[in-house]
Design an enzyme around this catalytic site. Sequence first.
Site, PDB file in Angstrom:
ATOM      1  N   GLY A 160       2.121   1.536  10.865  1.00 45.14           N
ATOM      2  CA  GLY A 160       3.065   2.653  10.774  1.00 45.14           C
ATOM      3  C   GLY A 160       3.737   2.990  12.093  1.00 45.14           C
ATOM      4  N   LYS A 163       0.169   4.246  -0.048  1.00 46.10           N
ATOM      5  CA  LYS A 163      -0.418   5.425   0.621  1.00 46.10           C
ATOM      6  C   LYS A 163      -0.158   6.659  -0.242  1.00 46.10           C
ATOM      7  CE  LYS A 163       0.409   3.217   5.038  1.00 46.10           C
ATOM      8  NZ  LYS A 163       0.152   3.274   6.445  1.00 46.10           N
ATOM      9  N   SER A 186       3.124  -2.881  10.306  1.00 45.63           N
ATOM     10  CA  SER A 186       4.579  -2.885  10.520  1.00 45.63           C
ATOM     11  C   SER A 186       5.252  -4.192  10.077  1.00 45.63           C
ATOM     12  CB  SER A 186       4.919  -2.550  11.969  1.00 45.63           C
ATOM     13  OG  SER A 186       4.472  -1.230  12.278  1.00 45.63           O
ATOM     14  N   GLU A 244      -5.797  -5.628  10.220  1.00 51.92           N
ATOM     15  CA  GLU A 244      -4.775  -4.628  10.487  1.00 51.92           C
ATOM     16  C   GLU A 244      -5.060  -3.941  11.833  1.00 51.92           C
ATOM     17  OE1 GLU A 244      -2.653  -3.301   6.705  1.00 51.92           O
ATOM     18  OE2 GLU A 244      -4.339  -1.953   6.982  1.00 51.92           O
ATOM     19  N   ASN A 279       0.875  -1.180   0.000  1.00 51.85           N
ATOM     20  CA  ASN A 279       0.000   0.000   0.000  1.00 51.85           C
ATOM     21  C   ASN A 279       0.909   1.226   0.000  1.00 51.85           C
ATOM     22  OD1 ASN A 279      -1.792   2.060   0.497  1.00 51.85           O
ATOM     23  ND2 ASN A 279      -2.182   1.476   2.622  1.00 51.85           N
TER      24      ASN A 279
HETATM   25  C1  PEP Z   1      -0.886  -0.256   5.841  1.00 51.17           C
HETATM   26  O1  PEP Z   1      -0.789   0.840   5.338  1.00 51.17           O
HETATM   27  O2  PEP Z   1      -1.853  -0.962   5.564  1.00 51.17           O
HETATM   28  C2  PEP Z   1       0.156  -0.720   6.763  1.00 51.17           C
HETATM   29  C3  PEP Z   1       0.048  -1.898   7.304  1.00 51.17           C
HETATM   30  O3  PEP Z   1       1.209   0.139   6.988  1.00 51.17           O
HETATM   31  P1  PEP Z   1       2.629  -0.216   7.708  1.00 51.17           P
HETATM   32  O4  PEP Z   1       3.135  -1.478   7.041  1.00 51.17           O
HETATM   33  O5  PEP Z   1       3.503   0.970   7.418  1.00 51.17           O
HETATM   34  O6  PEP Z   1       2.349  -0.432   9.146  1.00 51.17           O
END
Ligand code: PEP
Length: 253
Positions: free
Chosen positions: A177, A13, A217, A171, A11
């Site tokens: 993050g 973002k 993460s 998630e 992702n």
């Molecule tokens: C996400 O954006 O879905 C995500 C899991 O971000 P990160 O891996 O940075 O925690």
Amino acid sequence: MADRRPMIAGNWKMHMTTGDAVTFLEGVAAGVNEDTGGEVVICTPYTALSTVAADIEKKNLKIGLGAQNMHWEETGAFTGEISPLMLVDLGLEFVIVGHSERRQLFGETNETVNKKLKAALDHGLKPIFCVGETLSQREAGQTTEVIAAQIKEGLEGIGGDLSERLVIAYEPIWAIGTGKVAEPEDANDVIRHIRALVGSLFGVDTAQKLRIIYGGSVKPDNVAKIMAEPEIDGALVGGACLKPDSFLKLVNY
Ligand code: PEP
């Protein structure tokens, strides 16, 4: 136990210009087509989708492409929104729906997520449907209940065999993050609960075939441990998917 094809989905973002996207694809081209038996997906900003779609085709890369959000209507006076028709027009296969950043920062609710899921499925897009609890919900022992409501309300009125048409991403919000990863065993337990719930709503066969992935993460140094858990069918990755070398380590875990 059904054979579920592992998925690593990035992702992006709100990162990457079109130029950055092309440089990224150059960086992963040599390593991404190795046959790991898994499925690789990237979900880019809208602005990069056309360029990335064309480059994936030109370089013949085995990468599925998705958007990070969409509106549920096909057309209309919705300034700034993108419709499922527009995503289908670009030849996309996936769309993230209900990401926690959309829920927390842009007011998405289980009800709007439900409209988006219905619209995505109706247009033949495969939603990556995100669910997860906040830290305070977790500490209050509400994880299962919160996620059950997200799933029941998110999938309300949706029928048919969803196993090949939907991916659920668990998630935990406190892990996104933040560098705090859920213990793989804990994530596996929550995903087992999600699968049981999907089984009660859509039948055991669908639940056994449906992919449920983990996000929060995930990094090259923890991906293998996460992927070793029997209920975890893949990873949705934010920060660690943006650099080619890190992305390739994730994909080839
Ligand atoms: C996400 O954006 O879905 C995500 C899991 O971000 P990160 O891996 O940075 O925690």
